[in-house]
Design an enzyme around this catalytic site. Structure first.
Site, PDB file in Angstrom:
ATOM      1  N   ASP A 176       7.107   7.857  11.776  1.00  0.00           N
ATOM      2  CA  ASP A 176       7.249   8.127  10.338  1.00  0.00           C
ATOM      3  C   ASP A 176       8.682   8.584  10.103  1.00  0.00           C
ATOM      4  OD1 ASP A 176       7.264   9.125   7.732  1.00  0.00           O
ATOM      5  OD2 ASP A 176       5.171   9.753   7.829  1.00  0.00           O
ATOM      6  N   ARG A 237      -3.568  -0.108   3.540  1.00  0.00           N
ATOM      7  CA  ARG A 237      -3.576  -1.251   2.618  1.00  0.00           C
ATOM      8  C   ARG A 237      -3.484  -2.526   3.448  1.00  0.00           C
ATOM      9  NH1 ARG A 237      -5.342   1.540  -0.605  1.00  0.00           N
ATOM     10  NH2 ARG A 237      -4.656   2.034  -2.706  1.00  0.00           N
ATOM     11  N   GLU A 266      -8.263  -8.791  -1.547  1.00  0.00           N
ATOM     12  CA  GLU A 266      -9.558  -8.130  -1.731  1.00  0.00           C
ATOM     13  C   GLU A 266     -10.198  -8.596  -3.032  1.00  0.00           C
ATOM     14  OE1 GLU A 266      -9.288  -3.887  -1.185  1.00  0.00           O
ATOM     15  OE2 GLU A 266      -8.378  -4.111   0.784  1.00  0.00           O
ATOM     16  N   HIS A 285     -13.381  -1.551   2.028  1.00  0.00           N
ATOM     17  CA  HIS A 285     -12.543  -0.562   1.332  1.00  0.00           C
ATOM     18  C   HIS A 285     -13.369   0.651   0.878  1.00  0.00           C
ATOM     19  CE1 HIS A 285      -8.487  -0.268  -0.940  1.00  0.00           C
ATOM     20  NE2 HIS A 285      -8.966   0.940  -0.683  1.00  0.00           N
ATOM     21  N   ILE A 286     -14.048   1.266   1.863  1.00  0.00           N
ATOM     22  CA  ILE A 286     -14.910   2.414   1.519  1.00  0.00           C
ATOM     23  C   ILE A 286     -14.509   3.692   2.253  1.00  0.00           C
ATOM     24  CG2 ILE A 286     -16.980   1.113   0.843  1.00  0.00           C
ATOM     25  CD1 ILE A 286     -18.015   1.736   3.759  1.00  0.00           C
TER      26      ILE A 286
HETATM   27  P1  NAD Z   1       1.051  10.097   2.016  1.00  0.00           P
HETATM   28  O1  NAD Z   1       2.005   9.684   0.973  1.00  0.00           O
HETATM   29  O2  NAD Z   1       0.650  11.524   2.115  1.00  0.00           O
HETATM   30  O3  NAD Z   1       1.604   9.637   3.452  1.00  0.00           O
HETATM   31  C1  NAD Z   1       2.220   8.411   3.700  1.00  0.00           C
HETATM   32  C2  NAD Z   1       3.196   8.608   4.846  1.00  0.00           C
HETATM   33  O4  NAD Z   1       3.737   7.330   5.176  1.00  0.00           O
HETATM   34  C3  NAD Z   1       4.367   9.550   4.510  1.00  0.00           C
HETATM   35  O5  NAD Z   1       4.498  10.579   5.460  1.00  0.00           O
HETATM   36  C4  NAD Z   1       5.593   8.618   4.534  1.00  0.00           C
HETATM   37  O6  NAD Z   1       6.760   9.260   5.014  1.00  0.00           O
HETATM   38  C5  NAD Z   1       5.129   7.539   5.508  1.00  0.00           C
HETATM   39  N1  NAD Z   1       5.860   6.286   5.360  1.00  0.00           N
HETATM   40  C6  NAD Z   1       6.321   5.698   4.219  1.00  0.00           C
HETATM   41  N2  NAD Z   1       6.967   4.550   4.507  1.00  0.00           N
HETATM   42  C7  NAD Z   1       6.917   4.421   5.869  1.00  0.00           C
HETATM   43  C8  NAD Z   1       7.416   3.446   6.776  1.00  0.00           C
HETATM   44  N3  NAD Z   1       8.093   2.381   6.346  1.00  0.00           N
HETATM   45  N4  NAD Z   1       7.186   3.623   8.096  1.00  0.00           N
HETATM   46  C9  NAD Z   1       6.481   4.692   8.554  1.00  0.00           C
HETATM   47  N5  NAD Z   1       6.015   5.668   7.745  1.00  0.00           N
HETATM   48  C10 NAD Z   1       6.227   5.525   6.412  1.00  0.00           C
HETATM   49  O7  NAD Z   1      -0.242   9.163   1.798  1.00  0.00           O
HETATM   50  P2  NAD Z   1      -1.706   9.415   2.389  1.00  0.00           P
HETATM   51  O8  NAD Z   1      -2.479  10.282   1.453  1.00  0.00           O
HETATM   52  O9  NAD Z   1      -1.620   9.809   3.797  1.00  0.00           O
HETATM   53  O10 NAD Z   1      -2.314   7.936   2.244  1.00  0.00           O
HETATM   54  C11 NAD Z   1      -1.809   6.840   2.971  1.00  0.00           C
HETATM   55  C12 NAD Z   1      -2.332   5.539   2.385  1.00  0.00           C
HETATM   56  O11 NAD Z   1      -3.729   5.409   2.606  1.00  0.00           O
HETATM   57  C13 NAD Z   1      -2.211   5.450   0.850  1.00  0.00           C
HETATM   58  O12 NAD Z   1      -0.942   5.027   0.431  1.00  0.00           O
HETATM   59  C14 NAD Z   1      -3.294   4.481   0.461  1.00  0.00           C
HETATM   60  O13 NAD Z   1      -2.731   3.196   0.338  1.00  0.00           O
HETATM   61  C15 NAD Z   1      -4.249   4.512   1.649  1.00  0.00           C
HETATM   62  N6  NAD Z   1      -5.612   4.978   1.259  1.00  0.00           N
HETATM   63  C16 NAD Z   1      -6.678   4.172   1.526  1.00  0.00           C
HETATM   64  C17 NAD Z   1      -7.959   4.588   1.205  1.00  0.00           C
HETATM   65  C18 NAD Z   1      -9.173   3.761   1.527  1.00  0.00           C
HETATM   66  O14 NAD Z   1     -10.239   4.002   0.957  1.00  0.00           O
HETATM   67  N7  NAD Z   1      -9.099   2.810   2.434  1.00  0.00           N
HETATM   68  C19 NAD Z   1      -8.151   5.841   0.581  1.00  0.00           C
HETATM   69  C20 NAD Z   1      -7.027   6.634   0.330  1.00  0.00           C
HETATM   70  C21 NAD Z   1      -5.767   6.203   0.684  1.00  0.00           C
END
Ligand code: NAD
Length: 329
Positions: A176, A237, A266, A285-286
């Site tokens: 990260d 995603r 999706e 996606h749950i």
């Molecule tokens: P967050 O913003 O707290 O964390 C994302 C992290 O990714 C950050 O620390 C950022 O520095 C890092 N990052 C950004 N670009 C990067 C790169 N190019 N390389 C490496 N690291 C990088 O977000 P979160 O709350 O942890 O959520 C992460 C993702 O999970 C969301 O963006 C969302 O798309 C996905 N999500 C999916 C579901 C689901 O139901 N499947 C639910 C909630 C969130």
């Protein structure tokens, strides 16, 4: 003129927030969610509440009264945030309703892969009695203790996954580039580059947002670097992983298996080749979807909409730059 809120798609059990919002505005569900449908739907709308529908610049341009867009969830990749900022429109998300929820689900997938739970379930139900008298090789799992978990992205969800992995006795490494070193140190996580993460992890789990930088970041080159005993988990995603490359990796055993909760498209096409493989665990996606998380989500979306309707910025403002630009009156 009374205030208006448009909800683009019906989230489950929406009534509670609907009632709360109706004290402040007329609330309406969109009749259609194509760009053309929304061009007319949004004409007199003050706030849009959106789940998956794309909110484009054209849609915002047809909504002269629009003050804010609230996304039911964390990722805002379906909203043209830059256009919203330029037009003085708030974009809000709900960043904290499912952090531990998704971390727990990531572990559910990880354990399902490590211990072949889905295959075992199918085997029992198919009444294949040989499993009771032999130890079938295809059901043999691996321990988590002592294994390396690689986190791609260590924000809210990645950190919650790291804490859980430590409890299982795993070594945790993370890629990260935007993370402060202190945070990784505090959680006992070693920060590495992507190359080292792919080569050294027994499980790779993705927790980055979808951006132009992360789109397609896991393709053939990256999958070939992973151990052939390693597993990939994606709950972030879909477009972050190139599905055609993943299919090749799984079919040709470059890696041992994968669990996906999200897809490039999706819903995925019915003939998606990943559906035919045994070394995948696929869910729709749950990861976020629990009773408790849904309640937190609904409450927060309603609160954000009410703030915007009352002329205040939302608490979880995604496009903070909008505060420095002229806002819509
Ligand atoms: P967050 O913003 O707290 O964390 C994302 C992290 O990714 C950050 O620390 C950022 O520095 C890092 N990052 C950004 N670009 C990067 C790169 N190019 N390389 C490496 N690291 C990088 O977000 P979160 O709350 O942890 O959520 C992460 C993702 O999970 C969301 O963006 C969302 O798309 C996905 N999500 C999916 C579901 C689901 O139901 N499947 C639910 C909630 C969130």
């Amino acid at each position: 003129m009374g205030k208006k809120v448009l909800i683009t798609e019906l989230t489950p059990f929406i009534e509670e927030e609907w009632k709360t919002l109706e004290k402040y505005a007329t609330v309406r569900l969109a009749k259609g969610v194509t760009e053309d449908d929304l061009l007319t739907e949004v004409k007199e709308v003050d706030v849009i509440l959106v789940v998956y529908t794309k909110i484009t610049k054209r849609i915002m341009e047809s909504a002269p009264r629009l003050k804010g867009i609230v996304r039911y969830g964390i990722g805002v990749d379906n909203v043209d945030v830059r256009a919203a900022t330029e037009m003085g429109i708030y974009v809000a998300n709900v960043p904290d309703y499912c952090i531990r929820t998704v971390a727990e689900y990531t572990f559910a997938l990880l354990l399902a892969l490590a211990r072949k739970i889905i295959l075992a379930d199918r085997t029992v139900k198919s009444a294949s009695w040989k499993i009771w008298t032999q130890q079938p090789a295809e059901l043999m799992g691996v321990d988590l203790e002592g294994k390396v978990l690689g986190l791609i992205g260590m924000g809210n969800i990645g950190s919650a996954v790291a804490i859980r992995a430590k409890a299982f006795g795993m070594k945790v490494i993370a890629y990260d580039p935007y993370l402060e070193k202190d945070k990784a140190e505090l959680l006992g996580v070693e920060l590495v580059d992507l190359d080292a993460l792919l080569k050294n992890s027994d499980f790779v789990t993705i927790h980055v947002p979808l951006t132009s930088e992360t789109q397609g970041m896991i393709g053939e080159q990256e999958l070939r670097k992973m151990k052939n005993t390693a597993y990939l988990i994606n709950t972030s995603r879909g477009p972050i992983v190139k599905e055609d490359a993943l299919y090749e990796a799984l079919k040709n055993k470059w890696i041992a298996g994968a669990a996906l909760d999200v897809y490039e498209k999706e819903p995925p096409e019915r003939d998606n080749p990943l559906f035919k493989l045994d070394n995948t665990v696929l869910t729709p996606h749950i990861a976020w979807y629990t009773e408790e998380a849904l309640k937190r989500l609904k409450r927060s979306v309603a609160e954000e909409a009410i703030r915007i309707l009352n002329g205040m910025p939302p608490k979880n403002l995604v496009n903070k730059d909008v505060l420095f630009l002229s806002k819509r009156a």
